[in-house]
Scaffold this motif. Structure first.
Motif, PDB file in Angstrom:
ATOM      1  N   SER A 103       1.100  -1.255  -0.055  1.00 14.83           N
ATOM      2  CA  SER A 103      -0.101   0.084  -0.164  1.00 14.83           C
ATOM      3  C   SER A 103       1.004   1.108   0.056  1.00 14.83           C
ATOM      4  N   CYS A 104       2.185   1.326   0.527  1.00 10.01           N
ATOM      5  CA  CYS A 104       3.239   2.373   0.352  1.00 10.01           C
ATOM      6  C   CYS A 104       4.375   1.709   0.093  1.00 10.01           C
ATOM      7  N   ALA A 105       5.400   2.422  -0.336  1.00 11.94           N
ATOM      8  CA  ALA A 105       6.510   1.696  -0.664  1.00 11.94           C
ATOM      9  C   ALA A 105       7.611   2.334   0.578  1.00 11.94           C
ATOM     10  N   LEU A 106       8.164   1.282   1.295  1.00  8.97           N
ATOM     11  CA  LEU A 106       8.953   1.818   2.544  1.00  8.97           C
ATOM     12  C   LEU A 106      10.295   0.771   2.308  1.00  8.97           C
ATOM     13  N   GLY A 107      11.401   1.551   2.658  1.00 12.91           N
ATOM     14  CA  GLY A 107      12.734   0.828   2.649  1.00 12.91           C
ATOM     15  C   GLY A 107      13.092   0.769   3.928  1.00 12.91           C
ATOM     16  N   TRP A 108      14.014  -0.472   4.310  1.00 16.86           N
ATOM     17  CA  TRP A 108      14.408  -0.700   5.487  1.00 16.86           C
ATOM     18  C   TRP A 108      14.921   0.426   6.612  1.00 16.86           C
ATOM     19  N   LEU A 109      15.667   1.217   5.603  1.00 12.30           N
ATOM     20  CA  LEU A 109      16.075   2.497   6.516  1.00 12.30           C
ATOM     21  C   LEU A 109      15.201   3.406   6.902  1.00 12.30           C
ATOM     22  N   GLN A 110      14.286   3.547   6.075  1.00 10.78           N
ATOM     23  CA  GLN A 110      13.263   4.648   6.346  1.00 10.78           C
ATOM     24  C   GLN A 110      12.293   3.931   7.572  1.00 10.78           C
ATOM     25  N   GLN A 112      13.246   1.779   9.932  1.00 10.75           N
ATOM     26  CA  GLN A 112      14.038   2.055  11.262  1.00 10.75           C
ATOM     27  C   GLN A 112      14.084   3.522  11.855  1.00 10.75           C
ATOM     28  N   GLU A 113      13.963   4.465  10.710  1.00 10.74           N
ATOM     29  CA  GLU A 113      13.992   5.731  11.226  1.00 10.74           C
ATOM     30  C   GLU A 113      12.349   6.037  11.716  1.00 10.74           C
ATOM     31  N   MET A 114      11.524   5.448  10.992  1.00 14.57           N
ATOM     32  CA  MET A 114      10.156   5.797  11.486  1.00 14.57           C
ATOM     33  C   MET A 114       9.845   5.376  13.012  1.00 14.57           C
ATOM     34  N   LEU A 115      10.630   4.182  13.599  1.00 12.49           N
ATOM     35  CA  LEU A 115      10.431   3.455  14.760  1.00 12.49           C
ATOM     36  C   LEU A 115      11.274   4.262  15.882  1.00 12.49           C
ATOM     37  N   GLN A 116      12.221   5.485  15.540  1.00 15.40           N
ATOM     38  CA  GLN A 116      12.904   5.948  16.341  1.00 15.40           C
ATOM     39  C   GLN A 116      11.875   6.798  17.272  1.00 15.40           C
ATOM     40  N   PRO A 117      12.075   6.428  18.726  1.00 15.94           N
ATOM     41  CA  PRO A 117      11.213   6.949  19.586  1.00 15.94           C
ATOM     42  C   PRO A 117      11.484   8.545  19.900  1.00 15.94           C
ATOM     43  N   PRO A 180      22.392  -1.769   3.269  1.00 15.79           N
ATOM     44  CA  PRO A 180      20.880  -1.662   3.617  1.00 15.79           C
ATOM     45  C   PRO A 180      20.054  -0.601   3.063  1.00 15.79           C
ATOM     46  N   ALA A 181      20.691   0.316   2.265  1.00 19.26           N
ATOM     47  CA  ALA A 181      19.672   1.245   1.513  1.00 19.26           C
ATOM     48  C   ALA A 181      19.112   0.817   0.310  1.00 19.26           C
ATOM     49  N   GLU A 182      19.332  -0.478  -0.182  1.00 19.06           N
ATOM     50  CA  GLU A 182      18.696  -1.490  -0.966  1.00 19.06           C
ATOM     51  C   GLU A 182      17.455  -2.238  -0.661  1.00 19.06           C
ATOM     52  N   GLN A 220      13.839  -5.686  15.462  1.00 21.02           N
ATOM     53  CA  GLN A 220      14.618  -4.510  15.403  1.00 21.02           C
ATOM     54  C   GLN A 220      13.848  -3.350  15.452  1.00 21.02           C
ATOM     55  N   GLY A 221      14.405  -2.273  16.430  1.00 24.52           N
ATOM     56  CA  GLY A 221      13.448  -1.069  16.241  1.00 24.52           C
ATOM     57  C   GLY A 221      12.278  -1.132  17.272  1.00 24.52           C
TER      58      GLY A 221
END
Length: 293
Positions: A103-110, A112-117, A180-182, A220-221
């Motif tokens: 439903s949305c395009a999401l990479g691993w690094l994005q 993990q960034e979203m999960l940062q409290p 990880p960016a891939e 993770q995260g």
């Protein structure tokens, strides 16, 4: 294979699955369709019951059935038990033909960034998956760890050493772990009617995945988990609750040899639950209460 469902005694005839042409939006909008999957995906039915027992309620309904409709190919009517999953008519798909399982395009690094409290900037409303709250990712991580579903969060098998026969090795995906960016997430889906709630699909997971290779990257995260689900894992009643629920699907129950046949599989899930509880304790992770809906 997507089929249309008719109830026994329907004015149009007995129960049958009718293969539909055309678009799912046009043919299945009334919610009376299902997806018949391979016999090897039968564990999706177990996953559905686990989802309900834990109070997550994010998996689409799934049952095990044998099919006899004359409209189906013989391979579907030879008496083999198959899972059929309810077809949600309003699943949201990207228009990109190469990425329509999200439903949305999401990479691993994005991700993990979203999960940062304590990230300095809040997630923009225009950012991918910005409508999905942290609590949804926590539910997903818990569910995927118990079943060892790698396809969503770690389709590249970066969190364990895969065997050469693994799809991630055959498709040369594992090599991308160096960058990880891939890395991309897949099967990240929501319904148009509830864009802030994830929908879990393709949940068969890996019942035989060895304990020494459990994929902790799935966690993770994640710094908190749903309280009700964690309480069920701690209660010591997970296996009995699953047996009670699975008994309702007579086809699956009898095909697996009842409680005795299902017990080894449920013991595996219970052991993973205890490992997850240790992880929560050792990392001082918290639980959160579900908000009333």
């Amino acid at each position: 294979m997507r089929v249309r469902l008719r109830a026994v005694g329907d004015a149009k005839g007995d129960a049958e699955g009718d293969v539909l042409p055309g678009s799912p939006e046009g043919d299945c909008q009334d919610g009376r369709c299902g997806l018949i999957k391979r016999p090897g995906d039968l564990y999706e039915v177990l996953a559905f019951h686990l989802d309900r027992v834990l109070g997550l309620n994010r998996s689409l309904p799934a049952v095990a059935r044998r099919f006899s409709s004359r409209l189906l190919p013989y391979s579907y009517t030879d008496g083999t038990l198959r899972p059929i999953i309810w077809w949600a008519p309003d699943l949201q798909h990207l228009e990109d033909a190469n990425n329509d399982q999200n439903s949305c395009a999401l990479g691993w690094l994005q991700y993990q960034e979203m999960l940062q409290p304590h990230r300095p900037m809040p997630v923009s409303r225009d950012a991918p998956c910005s409508s999905i709250p942290h609590s949804e990712w926590s539910r997903l991580a818990l569910f995927d760890f118990l079943l060892q579903v790698h396809d969503r969060l770690d389709r590249y098998c970066c969190g364990f050493q895969p065997d050469p026969s693994e799809p991630c090795m055959e498709e040369m995906l594992h090599e991308k772990c160096r960058n990880p960016a891939e890395l991309l997430l897949v099967h990240i889906l929501v319904r148009r009617s509830a864009p802030s709630r994830l929908v879990f699909i393709d949940n068969a997971g890996r019942p035989q995945h060895p304990e020494e290779k459990l994929n902790f990257r799935l966690l993770q995260g994640i710094d908190s988990f749903p309280a009700a689900a964690v309480a069920t894992l701690r209660s010591g009643r997970l296996q009995s609750l699953l047996l009670q629920s699975l008994r309702l699907d007579r086809e699956l129950w009898e095909s697996q040899g009842g409680a005795e046949g299902l017990r080894p599989l449920l013991q595996t899930i219970d052991r993973r639950a205890q490992i997850l509880l240790r992880h929560i304790q050792e990392h001082n992770l918290t639980v959160f209460e579900d908000s009333p809906r």
